[in-house]
Design an enzyme around this catalytic site. Sequence first.
Site, PDB file in Angstrom:
ATOM      1  N   PRO A  10       0.783  -1.226   0.000  1.00 26.48           N
ATOM      2  CA  PRO A  10       0.000   0.000   0.000  1.00 26.48           C
ATOM      3  C   PRO A  10       0.819   1.282   0.000  1.00 26.48           C
ATOM      4  CG  PRO A  10      -0.229  -1.185   2.087  1.00 26.48           C
ATOM      5  CD  PRO A  10       0.463  -2.099   1.127  1.00 26.48           C
ATOM      6  N   ASN A  11       0.298   2.228  -0.751  1.00 25.87           N
ATOM      7  CA  ASN A  11       0.800   3.604  -0.865  1.00 25.87           C
ATOM      8  C   ASN A  11       2.068   3.729  -1.702  1.00 25.87           C
ATOM      9  OD1 ASN A  11      -1.263   4.856   0.785  1.00 25.87           O
ATOM     10  ND2 ASN A  11      -0.317   3.770   2.500  1.00 25.87           N
ATOM     11  N   ARG A  18       5.394  12.072  -3.030  1.00 28.49           N
ATOM     12  CA  ARG A  18       5.232  12.573  -1.665  1.00 28.49           C
ATOM     13  C   ARG A  18       6.440  12.130  -0.843  1.00 28.49           C
ATOM     14  NH1 ARG A  18       1.173  14.164  -3.657  1.00 28.49           N
ATOM     15  NH2 ARG A  18      -1.021  14.040  -3.089  1.00 28.49           N
ATOM     16  N   TYR A  23      11.475   8.712   0.933  1.00 26.95           N
ATOM     17  CA  TYR A  23      11.375   7.677  -0.097  1.00 26.95           C
ATOM     18  C   TYR A  23      12.057   8.027  -1.428  1.00 26.95           C
ATOM     19  CZ  TYR A  23       8.002   5.803   3.201  1.00 26.95           C
ATOM     20  OH  TYR A  23       7.407   5.318   4.332  1.00 26.95           O
ATOM     21  N   ASN A  74       8.173  -5.597  -1.276  1.00 24.76           N
ATOM     22  CA  ASN A  74       8.106  -4.496  -0.317  1.00 24.76           C
ATOM     23  C   ASN A  74       6.638  -4.439   0.118  1.00 24.76           C
ATOM     24  OD1 ASN A  74       7.937  -2.189   1.157  1.00 24.76           O
ATOM     25  ND2 ASN A  74       9.059  -0.900  -0.288  1.00 24.76           N
ATOM     26  N   ALA A  77       3.201  -1.012   4.618  1.00 16.96           N
ATOM     27  CA  ALA A  77       2.781  -1.113   6.022  1.00 16.96           C
ATOM     28  C   ALA A  77       2.291  -2.515   6.394  1.00 16.96           C
ATOM     29  CB  ALA A  77       1.704  -0.071   6.310  1.00 16.96           C
ATOM     30  N   GLU A  98      12.952  -9.456   1.088  1.00 18.06           N
ATOM     31  CA  GLU A  98      12.134  -8.337   1.568  1.00 18.06           C
ATOM     32  C   GLU A  98      12.926  -7.044   1.372  1.00 18.06           C
ATOM     33  OE1 GLU A  98      11.237  -8.846   5.705  1.00 18.06           O
ATOM     34  OE2 GLU A  98      10.428  -6.818   5.933  1.00 18.06           O
ATOM     35  N   HIS A 100      12.873  -2.735   1.812  1.00 15.64           N
ATOM     36  CA  HIS A 100      12.299  -1.474   2.290  1.00 15.64           C
ATOM     37  C   HIS A 100      13.167  -0.337   1.800  1.00 15.64           C
ATOM     38  CE1 HIS A 100       9.424  -3.554   4.686  1.00 15.64           C
ATOM     39  NE2 HIS A 100      10.393  -4.339   5.100  1.00 15.64           N
ATOM     40  N   ARG A 107      13.385   4.181  12.233  1.00 17.23           N
ATOM     41  CA  ARG A 107      12.126   4.934  12.273  1.00 17.23           C
ATOM     42  C   ARG A 107      11.316   4.562  13.525  1.00 17.23           C
ATOM     43  NH1 ARG A 107       9.378   4.789   6.501  1.00 17.23           N
ATOM     44  NH2 ARG A 107       8.231   6.509   7.465  1.00 17.23           N
TER      45      ARG A 107
HETATM   46  O1  CA2 Z   1      10.530   1.858   3.603  1.00 17.84           O
HETATM   47  C1  CA2 Z   1       9.687   1.186   3.005  1.00 17.84           C
HETATM   48  O2  CA2 Z   1       9.841   0.766   1.869  1.00 17.84           O
HETATM   49  C2  CA2 Z   1       8.347   0.888   3.686  1.00 17.84           C
HETATM   50  O3  CA2 Z   1       7.974  -0.436   3.353  1.00 17.84           O
HETATM   51  C3  CA2 Z   1       7.360   1.884   3.125  1.00 17.84           C
HETATM   52  C4  CA2 Z   1       5.995   1.807   3.788  1.00 17.84           C
HETATM   53  C5  CA2 Z   1       6.111   1.858   5.301  1.00 17.84           C
HETATM   54  O4  CA2 Z   1       4.829   1.672   5.886  1.00 17.84           O
HETATM   55  C6  CA2 Z   1       7.072   0.811   5.830  1.00 17.84           C
HETATM   56  O5  CA2 Z   1       7.162   0.957   7.217  1.00 17.84           O
HETATM   57  C7  CA2 Z   1       8.434   0.994   5.201  1.00 17.84           C
HETATM   58  C8  CA2 Z   1       5.137   2.985   3.354  1.00 17.84           C
HETATM   59  C9  CA2 Z   1       4.995   3.125   1.894  1.00 17.84           C
HETATM   60  C10 CA2 Z   1       4.468   4.479   1.628  1.00 17.84           C
HETATM   61  O6  CA2 Z   1       4.962   4.879   0.386  1.00 17.84           O
HETATM   62  C11 CA2 Z   1       4.910   6.187   0.083  1.00 17.84           C
HETATM   63  C12 CA2 Z   1       5.713   6.584  -0.936  1.00 17.84           C
HETATM   64  C13 CA2 Z   1       5.734   7.904  -1.284  1.00 17.84           C
HETATM   65  C14 CA2 Z   1       4.917   8.814  -0.646  1.00 17.84           C
HETATM   66  C15 CA2 Z   1       4.109   8.394   0.380  1.00 17.84           C
HETATM   67  C16 CA2 Z   1       4.088   7.057   0.743  1.00 17.84           C
END
Ligand code: CA2
Length: 145
Positions: A10-11, A18, A23, A74, A77, A98, A100, A107
């Site tokens: 997700p996201n 963003r 990221y 990846n 969340a 995996e 990230h 974090r």
């Molecule tokens: O660091 C990572 O790749 C995560 O898997 C990203 C997840 C987060 O919940 C994990 O704890 C770590 C969140 C992905 C959100 O992706 C976005 C990318 C750009 C802008 C906003 C959100």
Amino acid sequence: MSLFTILNGPNLNLLGQRQPEIYGRETLADVEAACREIAVAEGHEIFFAQSNREYELIDWIHEARGKSAGIVINPGAFTHTSVAILDALNTFEAPVIEVHISNIHKREVFRHHSYVSTRAEGVIAGLGVEGYEMALRHLIGRLSR
Ligand code: CA2
């Protein structure tokens, strides 16, 4: 020719749009293009996908069974919440890496635990989107080891 499966939770569709301080500025399309280039150069193919829905990720893991030489995931969340994704990965017979983008251990405490890490052969965190490429290269390299 082998197939590799690269899944995003997700996201991650918002990558590059963003929170670039966490990221980075590359989009998920950029990541897909880089991974496809690596795979094709070695005579392989990839299935690359993203979903905001847990069941869809689980369905893709099921589809990888018996077909894919490895999964790079990846889980976003879902990393920190999903026993269902862990269970699905446990039905998959080939290696799982995996990835990230951020270093989850640097974090919030709730990001420090990963259900998926109990299944993954390896975990790459904090190296940005390069982590996907490293994971894929590792899986390709395993074919000849
Ligand atoms: O660091 C990572 O790749 C995560 O898997 C990203 C997840 C987060 O919940 C994990 O704890 C770590 C969140 C992905 C959100 O992706 C976005 C990318 C750009 C802008 C906003 C959100």
